[in-house]
Design an enzyme around this catalytic site. Structure first.
Site, PDB file in Angstrom:
ATOM      1  N   HIS A  69      75.193  -4.798  75.326  1.00 58.61           N
ATOM      2  CA  HIS A  69      74.023  -3.964  76.003  1.00 58.61           C
ATOM      3  C   HIS A  69      74.565  -2.938  76.278  1.00 58.61           C
TER       4      HIS A  69
ATOM      5  N   ARG B  11      71.277  -6.604  56.942  1.00 59.44           N
ATOM      6  CA  ARG B  11      72.201  -5.943  57.444  1.00 59.44           C
ATOM      7  C   ARG B  11      73.915  -7.163  57.000  1.00 59.44           C
ATOM      8  N   ARG B  12      74.999  -5.962  57.436  1.00 56.20           N
ATOM      9  CA  ARG B  12      76.753  -7.252  57.117  1.00 56.20           C
ATOM     10  C   ARG B  12      76.195  -8.286  55.597  1.00 56.20           C
TER      11      ARG B  12
ATOM     12  N   HIS C 185      69.372   2.030  63.437  1.00 58.23           N
ATOM     13  CA  HIS C 185      68.918   2.509  64.813  1.00 58.23           C
ATOM     14  C   HIS C 185      70.243   2.753  65.149  1.00 58.23           C
ATOM     15  N   PHE C 186      70.530   1.796  64.822  1.00 58.59           N
ATOM     16  CA  PHE C 186      72.299   2.349  65.281  1.00 58.59           C
ATOM     17  C   PHE C 186      73.762   3.777  65.453  1.00 58.59           C
ATOM     18  N   HIS C 187      72.532   3.946  64.234  1.00 64.14           N
ATOM     19  CA  HIS C 187      73.979   5.406  63.073  1.00 64.14           C
ATOM     20  C   HIS C 187      73.022   6.160  63.312  1.00 64.14           C
TER      21      HIS C 187
ATOM     22  N   TYR D 262      75.436   1.816  76.957  1.00 60.34           N
ATOM     23  CA  TYR D 262      75.055   2.912  78.159  1.00 60.34           C
ATOM     24  C   TYR D 262      76.039   3.633  78.594  1.00 60.34           C
TER      25      TYR D 262
HETATM   26 FE1  HAS Z   1      69.613   0.281  71.042  1.00 61.30          FE
HETATM   27  C1  HAS Z   1      70.745  -3.324  68.779  1.00 61.30           C
HETATM   28  C2  HAS Z   1      66.413  -1.462  72.257  1.00 61.30           C
HETATM   29  C3  HAS Z   1      69.006   2.204  73.121  1.00 61.30           C
HETATM   30  C4  HAS Z   1      72.595   0.973  70.270  1.00 61.30           C
HETATM   31  N1  HAS Z   1      71.707  -0.658  69.954  1.00 61.30           N
HETATM   32  C5  HAS Z   1      71.578  -1.814  69.136  1.00 61.30           C
HETATM   33  C6  HAS Z   1      72.492  -1.520  68.655  1.00 61.30           C
HETATM   34  C7  HAS Z   1      73.564  -0.809  69.002  1.00 61.30           C
HETATM   35  C8  HAS Z   1      72.403   0.219  69.916  1.00 61.30           C
HETATM   36  C9  HAS Z   1      74.663  -0.100  68.558  1.00 61.30           C
HETATM   37  O1  HAS Z   1      65.481  -4.073  71.690  1.00 61.30           O
HETATM   38  C10 HAS Z   1      73.173  -2.699  67.666  1.00 61.30           C
HETATM   39  C11 HAS Z   1      74.032  -4.147  68.082  1.00 61.30           C
HETATM   40  C12 HAS Z   1      74.291  -5.099  67.288  1.00 61.30           C
HETATM   41  O2  HAS Z   1      75.444  -4.316  66.072  1.00 61.30           O
HETATM   42  O3  HAS Z   1      73.258  -6.152  66.500  1.00 61.30           O
HETATM   43  N2  HAS Z   1      68.084   0.335  72.357  1.00 61.30           N
HETATM   44  C13 HAS Z   1      67.047   0.064  72.176  1.00 61.30           C
HETATM   45  C14 HAS Z   1      66.008   0.826  73.487  1.00 61.30           C
HETATM   46  C15 HAS Z   1      66.787   1.755  73.545  1.00 61.30           C
HETATM   47  C16 HAS Z   1      67.963   1.797  72.129  1.00 61.30           C
HETATM   48  C17 HAS Z   1      64.600  -0.375  73.253  1.00 61.30           C
HETATM   49  N3  HAS Z   1      70.870   1.554  71.287  1.00 61.30           N
HETATM   50  C18 HAS Z   1      70.284   2.628  72.640  1.00 61.30           C
HETATM   51  C19 HAS Z   1      71.554   3.392  72.183  1.00 61.30           C
HETATM   52  C20 HAS Z   1      72.310   2.592  71.700  1.00 61.30           C
HETATM   53  C21 HAS Z   1      71.886   1.956  70.858  1.00 61.30           C
HETATM   54  C22 HAS Z   1      71.298   4.657  73.413  1.00 61.30           C
HETATM   55  C23 HAS Z   1      73.784   3.713  71.431  1.00 61.30           C
HETATM   56  C24 HAS Z   1      74.348   4.863  72.122  1.00 61.30           C
HETATM   57  N4  HAS Z   1      69.069  -1.872  70.499  1.00 61.30           N
HETATM   58  C25 HAS Z   1      67.931  -2.116  70.705  1.00 61.30           C
HETATM   59  C26 HAS Z   1      67.435  -3.903  70.311  1.00 61.30           C
HETATM   60  C27 HAS Z   1      68.832  -3.969  69.587  1.00 61.30           C
HETATM   61  C28 HAS Z   1      69.652  -2.933  69.645  1.00 61.30           C
HETATM   62  C29 HAS Z   1      66.847  -4.450  70.720  1.00 61.30           C
HETATM   63  C30 HAS Z   1      68.690  -5.522  69.148  1.00 61.30           C
HETATM   64  C31 HAS Z   1      67.876  -5.287  67.616  1.00 61.30           C
HETATM   65  C32 HAS Z   1      68.374  -6.651  66.961  1.00 61.30           C
HETATM   66  O4  HAS Z   1      68.106  -7.596  66.998  1.00 61.30           O
HETATM   67  O5  HAS Z   1      69.655  -6.982  66.618  1.00 61.30           O
HETATM   68  C33 HAS Z   1      66.611   2.476  74.509  1.00 61.30           C
HETATM   69  O6  HAS Z   1      67.193   2.781  75.465  1.00 61.30           O
HETATM   70  C34 HAS Z   1      65.915   4.058  74.009  1.00 61.30           C
HETATM   71  C35 HAS Z   1      65.362   5.042  74.612  1.00 61.30           C
HETATM   72  C36 HAS Z   1      65.417   6.236  74.878  1.00 61.30           C
HETATM   73  C37 HAS Z   1      64.288   6.530  74.895  1.00 61.30           C
HETATM   74  C38 HAS Z   1      64.323   8.638  73.980  1.00 61.30           C
HETATM   75  C39 HAS Z   1      64.390   9.331  74.723  1.00 61.30           C
HETATM   76  C40 HAS Z   1      64.422  10.923  74.321  1.00 61.30           C
HETATM   77  C41 HAS Z   1      65.571  11.648  74.702  1.00 61.30           C
HETATM   78  C42 HAS Z   1      65.854  13.406  74.009  1.00 61.30           C
HETATM   79  C43 HAS Z   1      65.096  14.686  75.120  1.00 61.30           C
HETATM   80  C44 HAS Z   1      65.214  15.366  73.990  1.00 61.30           C
HETATM   81  C45 HAS Z   1      65.130  17.103  74.390  1.00 61.30           C
HETATM   82  C46 HAS Z   1      64.845  17.579  73.381  1.00 61.30           C
HETATM   83  C47 HAS Z   1      65.135  17.553  75.477  1.00 61.30           C
HETATM   84  C48 HAS Z   1      62.697   6.773  74.667  1.00 61.30           C
HETATM   85  C49 HAS Z   1      66.353  11.612  76.044  1.00 61.30           C
HETATM   86  C50 HAS Z   1      63.094  18.360  72.843  1.00 61.30           C
HETATM   87  C51 HAS Z   1      63.709  19.332  71.709  1.00 61.30           C
HETATM   88  C52 HAS Z   1      62.594  19.003  70.758  1.00 61.30           C
HETATM   89  C53 HAS Z   1      62.352  20.425  69.295  1.00 61.30           C
HETATM   90  C54 HAS Z   1      61.203  17.676  71.093  1.00 61.30           C
HETATM   91  C1  HEM Z   2      77.969   0.305  60.319  1.00 59.50           C
HETATM   92  C2  HEM Z   2      77.703   4.108  57.146  1.00 59.50           C
HETATM   93  C3  HEM Z   2      79.064   6.070  60.598  1.00 59.50           C
HETATM   94  C4  HEM Z   2      79.371   2.644  63.745  1.00 59.50           C
HETATM   95  C5  HEM Z   2      77.978   0.739  58.454  1.00 59.50           C
HETATM   96  C6  HEM Z   2      77.187   0.283  57.567  1.00 59.50           C
HETATM   97  C7  HEM Z   2      77.919   0.707  56.491  1.00 59.50           C
HETATM   98  C8  HEM Z   2      78.049   2.165  57.079  1.00 59.50           C
HETATM   99  C9  HEM Z   2      77.138   1.049  55.277  1.00 59.50           C
HETATM  100  C10 HEM Z   2      77.249  -1.235  56.804  1.00 59.50           C
HETATM  101  C11 HEM Z   2      75.806  -1.990  56.568  1.00 59.50           C
HETATM  102  C12 HEM Z   2      76.108  -3.449  56.856  1.00 59.50           C
HETATM  103  O1  HEM Z   2      76.901  -4.288  55.705  1.00 59.50           O
HETATM  104  O2  HEM Z   2      75.507  -3.824  57.511  1.00 59.50           O
HETATM  105  C13 HEM Z   2      79.023   4.746  57.327  1.00 59.50           C
HETATM  106  C14 HEM Z   2      78.997   5.809  57.390  1.00 59.50           C
HETATM  107  C15 HEM Z   2      79.121   6.920  58.392  1.00 59.50           C
HETATM  108  C16 HEM Z   2      79.100   6.219  59.620  1.00 59.50           C
HETATM  109  C17 HEM Z   2      79.231   6.473  55.813  1.00 59.50           C
HETATM  110  C18 HEM Z   2      79.927   8.525  58.137  1.00 59.50           C
HETATM  111  C19 HEM Z   2      81.200   8.595  57.610  1.00 59.50           C
HETATM  112  C20 HEM Z   2      79.168   6.012  62.227  1.00 59.50           C
HETATM  113  C21 HEM Z   2      79.516   6.225  62.961  1.00 59.50           C
HETATM  114  C22 HEM Z   2      79.702   5.211  64.039  1.00 59.50           C
HETATM  115  C23 HEM Z   2      79.815   4.043  63.283  1.00 59.50           C
HETATM  116  C24 HEM Z   2      79.775   7.556  63.297  1.00 59.50           C
HETATM  117  C25 HEM Z   2      80.020   4.982  65.637  1.00 59.50           C
HETATM  118  C26 HEM Z   2      80.960   5.500  66.098  1.00 59.50           C
HETATM  119  C27 HEM Z   2      78.524   1.173  62.490  1.00 59.50           C
HETATM  120  C28 HEM Z   2      78.852  -0.087  63.329  1.00 59.50           C
HETATM  121  C29 HEM Z   2      78.815  -1.245  62.291  1.00 59.50           C
HETATM  122  C30 HEM Z   2      78.206  -0.102  61.356  1.00 59.50           C
HETATM  123  C31 HEM Z   2      79.089  -0.078  65.008  1.00 59.50           C
HETATM  124  C32 HEM Z   2      78.457  -2.003  62.251  1.00 59.50           C
HETATM  125  C33 HEM Z   2      79.116  -2.743  61.873  1.00 59.50           C
HETATM  126  C34 HEM Z   2      79.196  -4.508  61.847  1.00 59.50           C
HETATM  127  O3  HEM Z   2      77.187  -4.911  61.215  1.00 59.50           O
HETATM  128  O4  HEM Z   2      79.517  -5.276  62.004  1.00 59.50           O
HETATM  129  N1  HEM Z   2      78.028   2.175  58.718  1.00 59.50           N
HETATM  130  N2  HEM Z   2      78.666   4.356  59.130  1.00 59.50           N
HETATM  131  N3  HEM Z   2      78.922   4.189  61.356  1.00 59.50           N
HETATM  132  N4  HEM Z   2      78.767   1.375  61.307  1.00 59.50           N
HETATM  133 FE1  HEM Z   2      78.580   3.128  60.535  1.00 59.50          FE
END
Ligand code: HAS
Ligand code: HEM
Length: 546
Positions: free
Chosen positions: A216, A432-433, A367-369, A220
């Site tokens: 996690h 997934r996966r 979510h994570f894309h 960040y």
């Molecule tokens: Fe997540 C799963 C909960 C943020 C990445 N997350 C994942 C996984 C990844 C990931 C890679 O609670 C999957 C891992 C795997 O392979 O199993 N995530 C959260 C929560 C947040 C969160 C509560 N995640 C992120 C960020 C990531 C990321 C950041 C990567 C960089 N996530 C989860 C949970 C799972 C999870 C569960 C597990 C799911 C499961 O069951 O497997 C929070 O940090 C999000 C807070 C963000 C906000 C948005 C604030 C908005 C901002 C933009 C301002 C815009 C402006 C422009 C100024 C509240 C700062 C304005 C302009 C306009 C026009 C309006």
């Molecule tokens: C998984 C497509 C870009 C991170 C996947 C999956 C697809 C996909 C189809 C698999 C879903 C599954 O079977 O669970 C793509 C395409 C991209 C792209 C077409 C753009 C060309 C990215 C980028 C990131 C990313 C830019 C991160 C910087 C991941 C990760 C997984 C994933 C971490 C999960 C792998 C796993 O489950 O072990 N993506 N993706 N992808 N992608 Fe991407």
């Protein structure tokens, strides 16, 4: 940026984009395979490609890009690295790269097909884990060089507020150090001995828990450098000033405190953890949303102040004063907008009942894309458009700027289809996966997944658009590295607004923040970890499903 530091930073950039290109190829291939539109050539399996994709994009591209950015920014804001720290930086780079190569080779040989999360019971070749170890040790050395440079500056400039970029770098690297203890523990104490045959069985729950203790804060570690660009660089690019230095520092301190003791929100469906500790970590998860909300507020305020300083009037007049045609602003701006649905998705994931619906489905992949694959990635692209010219002494030409805007729009369009379809499919229960969701042998089994957005074909069309955007980015990067006209480009560092409140010196009390972070971690993890070790089941032998 000192030319010698620029060289190290560029070395990171080259590897980062080589990994990006290869990872993007893997991404489009697996998207097409999932939809049943192509078959992988014999000898390559879905999970191998999926592992390569996850490792190359989420671990390799991000880490290299982050070190490129932090190295260049520290050189710009704190001055050139002293020679010994620069050398340490290079040693870190080489160790990291050796680890990356070893890991990549093992994945290519199908000896490391354990997905990017690599926890048990999937087992890889010992050299895969050795590669991971070198990867982590490399980052420790490179991170150490950054920390040393900062604390050296602090010693030499006693009593002065450190530059915001340096402060944020330290928070990010400290977070990384504390987080990687978990991954080092599972790799060295569990996975390596098990893959070498020294231990026959493995405690799966412990390995997953130690991974998510790291996994996690890892997200960040990706997000904080993107926020650094929003706080430190964007104000300069829009011709404004940062609304509040103190709020920016507070957000980073909160990340350091709160982003580690929350790993259980990835394990809400895990049977071996008591609901009480899941509840505690869920509360902390909602607390770690706060620094992102602070960020949203500060960045909005910065936009408004910049517009008003340029003479905008009315409630939203400042909107028109933003530099919409400048890719250095446009790409990160889209990243910010996309973070709103991305963050909302995170909050849904963290809610226990909702998690029961979405866990292990394509929703999470959607979510994570959006988070790492769009918010972080597009911000990093936005950075590349000025950072590479700064480092190579070249100029961002109007033609590359235009292509950059097209590239960013294509990325969002592609992601709208791919991530949108993933979210819908996930809600309907698509796992997934796995490549087997088309159920070719049972054509009617999943007929309910054949809508317009609830379709793997829509998902892979999005993937193809993303792939085209990725190629365009590589084209732009090659131009900026080797072909664009030579000219000095300034590293954009914003100033703080004159009427911003004073930054309290307490915010720089690292000993206090690290001690509090450790205390929170001990509180959230000690009892559940003891329980997992004391009441461990017999453990699992290796699993190789591919
Ligand atoms: Fe997540 C799963 C909960 C943020 C990445 N997350 C994942 C996984 C990844 C990931 C890679 O609670 C999957 C891992 C795997 O392979 O199993 N995530 C959260 C929560 C947040 C969160 C509560 N995640 C992120 C960020 C990531 C990321 C950041 C990567 C960089 N996530 C989860 C949970 C799972 C999870 C569960 C597990 C799911 C499961 O069951 O497997 C929070 O940090 C999000 C807070 C963000 C906000 C948005 C604030 C908005 C901002 C933009 C301002 C815009 C402006 C422009 C100024 C509240 C700062 C304005 C302009 C306009 C026009 C309006
Ligand atoms: C998984 C497509 C870009 C991170 C996947 C999956 C697809 C996909 C189809 C698999 C879903 C599954 O079977 O669970 C793509 C395409 C991209 C792209 C077409 C753009 C060309 C990215 C980028 C990131 C990313 C830019 C991160 C910087 C991941 C990760 C997984 C994933 C971490 C999960 C792998 C796993 O489950 O072990 N993506 N993706 N992808 N992608 Fe991407």
């Amino acid at each position: 940026v000192h030319p010698k530091d620029a060289k190290l930073s560029m070395a990171y950039i080259y590897v980062a984009f080589a990994a990006f290109l290869t990872g993007a190829v893997a991404g489009v291939v697996q998207g097409l395979q999932r939809a049943g539109l192509i078959d992988l050539p014999a000898g390559i399996n879905y999970y191998q490609v999926l592992t390569a994709h996850g490792v190359l994009l989420a671990l390799v591209f991000t880490t290299y890009f982050i070190f490129a950015f932090l190295t260049a920014g520290m050189s710009k804001t704190l001055g050139a690295f002293p020679e010994k720290y620069r050398q340490a930086g290079w040693i870190g780079f080489y160790v990291l790269t050796l680890g990356t190569l070893l890991t990549a080779i093992m994945i290519l040989l199908n000896e490391g097909t354990v997905l990017y999360t690599f926890y048990a019971p999937l087992q890889a070749h010992p050299l895969f884990y050795l590669g991971l170890t070198l990867f982590v040790v490399g980052t420790w050395i490179a991170g150490g060089a950054l920390l040393a440079h900062y604390f050296n500056w602090k010693r030499e400039n006693k009593g002065q507020l450190t530059p915001l970029f340096g402060f944020m770098t330290v928070a990010t690297i400290l977070l990384w150090y504390i987080a990687t203890i978990g991954v080092a523990a599972t790799v060295l104490l569990q996975l390596l001995p098990w893959s070498l045959g020294i231990s026959e069985r493995i405690n799966v729950l412990l390995s997953r828990t130690l991974f998510w203790y790291f996994g996690h804060p890892l997200v960040y570690f990706w997000l904080m450098p993107a926020y650094m660009a929003w706080y430190v660089v964007i104000p300069k690019i829009i011709g404004g000033k940062l609304f509040s230095d103190a709020l920016a520092r507070l957000a980073f301190v909160l990340f350091l405190l709160l982003s580690i003791p929350v790993g259980f929100h990835h394990q809400l469906m895990e049977p071996g953890i008591s609901p009480f500790w899941k509840y505690i970590q869920t509360v902390l998860t909602f607390a770690v949303v706060v620094p992102s909300l602070l960020t949203a507020f500060t960045i909005f305020a910065t936009f408004e102040l910049a517009g008003r300083a340029k003479g905008a009037s009315g409630l939203f007049g400042w909107w028109k004063k933003l530099p919409w045609k400048d890719v250095r602003f446009f790409a990160p701006f889209i990243a910010m907008v996309m973070f709103i649905p991305a963050g909302a998705g995170g909050i849904i994931n963290a809610s226990h009942q909702m998690n029961a619906v979405v866990h292990n489905t394509l929703w999470v992949v959607g979510h994570f894309h959006l988070t790492v694959g769009t918010t972080v990635l597009l911000t990093f692209f936005g950075i590349s458009y000025w950072l590479i010219p700064v480092l190579t002494g070249r100029r961002l030409t109007p033609a590359i700027n235009r292509l950059g805007i097209i590239q960013s729009v294509l990325w969002v369009v592609g992601m709208f289809f791919m991530s949108g379809a993933m979210h819908v499919l996930g809600l309907l229960g698509a796992p997934r996966r796995t490549a087997f969701t088309t159920y070719q042998d049972h054509p009617t089994a999943l007929a309910w997944l054949e809508g317009v957005f609830s379709s793997q074909v829509t998902m892979s069309i999005g993937g193809v658009i993303l792939f085209i955007a990725a190629l365009l980015m590589i084209y732009n990067v090659i131009n900026l590295c080797f072909l664009a006209p030579k000219e000095h480009t300034e590293f954009p560092i914003g100033e703080v607004a004159e009427d911003a409140s004073q930054t309290p010196p307490l915010l720089e009390n690292w000993k206090l923040w690290v001690a509090l972070a450790v205390a929170l971690i001990l509180f959230a993890y000690t009892i559940p970890l003891m329980d997992m070790i004391q009441n461990a089941p017999p453990g699992s032998p290796p699993v190789r499903p591919w």
